[in-house]
Design a protein around this motif. Structure first.
Motif, PDB file in Angstrom:
ATOM      1  N   ILE A 297       0.852  -1.187   0.000  1.00  0.00           N
ATOM      2  CA  ILE A 297       0.000   0.000   0.000  1.00  0.00           C
ATOM      3  C   ILE A 297       0.890   1.240   0.000  1.00  0.00           C
ATOM      4  N   ASP A 298       0.768   2.040  -1.045  1.00  0.00           N
ATOM      5  CA  ASP A 298       1.535   3.282  -1.196  1.00  0.00           C
ATOM      6  C   ASP A 298       0.552   4.446  -1.095  1.00  0.00           C
ATOM      7  N   LEU A 299       0.485   5.069   0.072  1.00  0.00           N
ATOM      8  CA  LEU A 299      -0.470   6.155   0.284  1.00  0.00           C
ATOM      9  C   LEU A 299      -0.032   7.442  -0.395  1.00  0.00           C
TER      10      LEU A 299
ATOM     11  N   ASN B 223      -1.436   6.831  -3.699  1.00  0.00           N
ATOM     12  CA  ASN B 223      -2.785   6.258  -3.662  1.00  0.00           C
ATOM     13  C   ASN B 223      -2.867   5.011  -4.535  1.00  0.00           C
ATOM     14  N   ARG B 224      -1.930   4.097  -4.303  1.00  0.00           N
ATOM     15  CA  ARG B 224      -1.823   2.937  -5.170  1.00  0.00           C
ATOM     16  C   ARG B 224      -1.583   1.672  -4.351  1.00  0.00           C
ATOM     17  N   VAL B 225      -2.112   0.547  -4.830  1.00  0.00           N
ATOM     18  CA  VAL B 225      -1.809  -0.763  -4.255  1.00  0.00           C
ATOM     19  C   VAL B 225      -1.147  -1.609  -5.330  1.00  0.00           C
ATOM     20  N   SER B 226      -0.331  -2.566  -4.908  1.00  0.00           N
ATOM     21  CA  SER B 226       0.318  -3.473  -5.845  1.00  0.00           C
ATOM     22  C   SER B 226       0.702  -4.735  -5.091  1.00  0.00           C
ATOM     23  N   GLY B 227       1.127  -5.751  -5.828  1.00  0.00           N
ATOM     24  CA  GLY B 227       1.539  -6.989  -5.183  1.00  0.00           C
ATOM     25  C   GLY B 227       1.479  -8.158  -6.129  1.00  0.00           C
ATOM     26  N   ASN B 228       1.351  -9.353  -5.541  1.00  0.00           N
ATOM     27  CA  ASN B 228       1.253 -10.583  -6.317  1.00  0.00           C
ATOM     28  C   ASN B 228       0.085 -11.394  -5.779  1.00  0.00           C
ATOM     29  N   ASP B 229      -0.758 -11.909  -6.667  1.00  0.00           N
ATOM     30  CA  ASP B 229      -1.961 -12.631  -6.231  1.00  0.00           C
ATOM     31  C   ASP B 229      -1.721 -14.130  -6.054  1.00  0.00           C
ATOM     32  N   SER B 230      -0.446 -14.521  -6.016  1.00  0.00           N
ATOM     33  CA  SER B 230       0.055 -15.905  -5.915  1.00  0.00           C
ATOM     34  C   SER B 230       0.379 -16.466  -7.291  1.00  0.00           C
TER      35      SER B 230
ATOM     36  N   GLY C   4      -3.350  -1.411  -8.577  1.00  0.00           N
ATOM     37  CA  GLY C   4      -4.675  -0.810  -8.525  1.00  0.00           C
ATOM     38  C   GLY C   4      -4.629   0.562  -7.896  1.00  0.00           C
ATOM     39  N   GLN C   5      -5.694   1.319  -8.057  1.00  0.00           N
ATOM     40  CA  GLN C   5      -5.782   2.681  -7.541  1.00  0.00           C
ATOM     41  C   GLN C   5      -6.664   2.706  -6.300  1.00  0.00           C
ATOM     42  N   ILE C   6      -6.237   3.468  -5.291  1.00  0.00           N
ATOM     43  CA  ILE C   6      -7.052   3.687  -4.100  1.00  0.00           C
ATOM     44  C   ILE C   6      -7.953   4.883  -4.385  1.00  0.00           C
ATOM     45  N   SER C   7      -9.250   4.650  -4.410  1.00  0.00           N
ATOM     46  CA  SER C   7     -10.176   5.739  -4.715  1.00  0.00           C
ATOM     47  C   SER C   7     -10.521   6.559  -3.483  1.00  0.00           C
ATOM     48  N   ASN C   8     -10.455   5.920  -2.304  1.00  0.00           N
ATOM     49  CA  ASN C   8     -10.751   6.653  -1.069  1.00  0.00           C
ATOM     50  C   ASN C   8     -10.213   5.864   0.119  1.00  0.00           C
ATOM     51  N   VAL C   9      -9.662   6.560   1.080  1.00  0.00           N
ATOM     52  CA  VAL C   9      -9.188   5.911   2.302  1.00  0.00           C
ATOM     53  C   VAL C   9      -9.462   6.825   3.490  1.00  0.00           C
ATOM     54  N   THR C  10     -10.105   6.279   4.513  1.00  0.00           N
ATOM     55  CA  THR C  10     -10.379   7.003   5.755  1.00  0.00           C
ATOM     56  C   THR C  10      -9.775   6.200   6.902  1.00  0.00           C
TER      57      THR C  10
END
Length: 346
Positions: free
Chosen positions: A146-148, A151-158, A164-170
């Motif tokens: 998670i890169d705030l 506003n981006r997420v990344s990784g490996n799904d196995s 992906g893009q973070i559209s909103n975070v509270t």
């Protein structure tokens, strides 16, 4: 003439009052929250890190907006929410440079501040459970970064890498949109498919120490993570190593000694087995466990191929490790030492 003289002081007074009122009208005060996170934004010809502000009262469910102008006298504190009061002065158009704000902000006072819970989300995480299916340390489980700031997420799904893009975070919720993945086909896709489904269902979250739990809209737990130890491991494990023993036996000094380079930033192992160059993906790593992907090597023929073959076989079978100073040892699933290394000091 006398009448004009009588009204002149009154006229002057009214003019002065009017000017004073106009001058005061240019200055106002505002109160708003400043986020403990700066995010990447577009400004003019390039990108910069912008403050984020919120002018509402429900800070737990704030909708943040970019704030492009500087605030004179204000000090940003990473990881801290600050409620501040500022003075706002409207500048004359002729005094404003091109692409600059016509408003000048000056810090007056800090009203309150507390920890920005959202900053605890940042970093690298490994899945521990997915729709109630538990993962152990040797399983090739999905990962999340998670890169705030972006506003981006990344990784490996196995199986595949994703972003992906973070559209909103509270302080309580996180929404992810526009997830894109590579298109590699793996022998088993069940985990990858379930994980990508979970990413689309994430609604709220809870952080407990080094554990992160996501829930869907119905409040049902869908996926859990534990904090990755990669940054700490990079210091002790990263870099170049030279093999000293294979299966507990010293390496023949008459052959070229196998070497390994470990990069946790790229999650890659690479090196030379004494004859051929090789590389492999690190699928997962924790404080003592490692999951090594399929090793790929060049096919050069050498006079002595046995050491290189034994080395790659033992490296592929390794599932755990221990680092002590300049010594690194890999072990197989039975806990038997596979390869021992010494750190290469430049």
């Amino acid at each position: 003439m006398k009448k004009v003289s009588l009204f002149l002081p009154i006229i002057v007074s009214l003019v002065l009052q009017s000017c004073g009122s106009l001058k005061n009208a240019k200055n106002t005060e505002e109160v708003f929250w400043v986020s403990g996170i700066k995010t990447e934004c577009s400004a003019g010809a390039g990108k910069m890190n912008c403050l984020n502000i919120y002018k509402g009262n429900n800070i737990a469910d704030a909708t943040w907006e970019f704030f492009y102008a500087p605030i004179e006298g204000f000090t940003f504190e990473e990881g801290m929410l600050q409620k501040i009061k500022v003075r706002v002065e409207r500048l004359n158009a002729k005094d404003v440079p091109a692409d600059a704000s016509s408003l000048m902000y000056t810090f007056i006072e800090k009203i309150e501040s507390h920890v920005d819970i959202r900053t605890y989300l940042a970093g690298e995480w490994n899945v521990t459970s997915l729709y109630n299916k538990e993962f152990n340390e040797t399983t090739n489980a999905p990962s999340l970064t998670i890169d705030l700031n972006k506003n981006r997420v990344s990784g490996n799904d196995s199986c595949n890498n994703y972003t992906g893009q973070i559209s909103n975070v509270t302080s309580q919720s996180l929404k992810i949109k526009t997830v894109a993945t590579t298109r590699r086909m793996c022998f088993i896709m069940d985990v990858a498919n379930s994980y990508n489904k979970a990413l689309g269902e994430i609604n709220t979250y809870l952080i407990k120490g080094n554990n992160l739990i996501f829930f869907n809209k119905e409040g049902k737990k869908i996926v859990s993570f534990t904090k990755s130890a990669k940054k700490e491991l990079e210091v002790s494990l990263g870099g170049n190593w030279i093999a000293t023993r294979i299966e507990g036996a010293p390496i023949n000094r008459m052959v070229k000694t196998p070497r390994i380079n470990i990069s946790l930033d790229e999650m890659i192992l690479s090196g030379n087995n004494g004859c051929n160059n090789y590389t492999a993906q690190i699928n997962k790593i924790s404080e003592s466990k490692i999951v090594i992907g399929q090793i790929a090597a060049t096919q050069k023929m050498c006079r002595d191929m046995q050491v290189g073959a034994d080395y790659l076989k033992m490296l592929q079978s390794s599932v755990s490790f221990k680092v002590k100073g300049d010594s690194l040892k890999f072990y197989n699933k039975e806990g038997i030492e596979t390869i021992s290394f010494l750190k290469v000091v430049k």
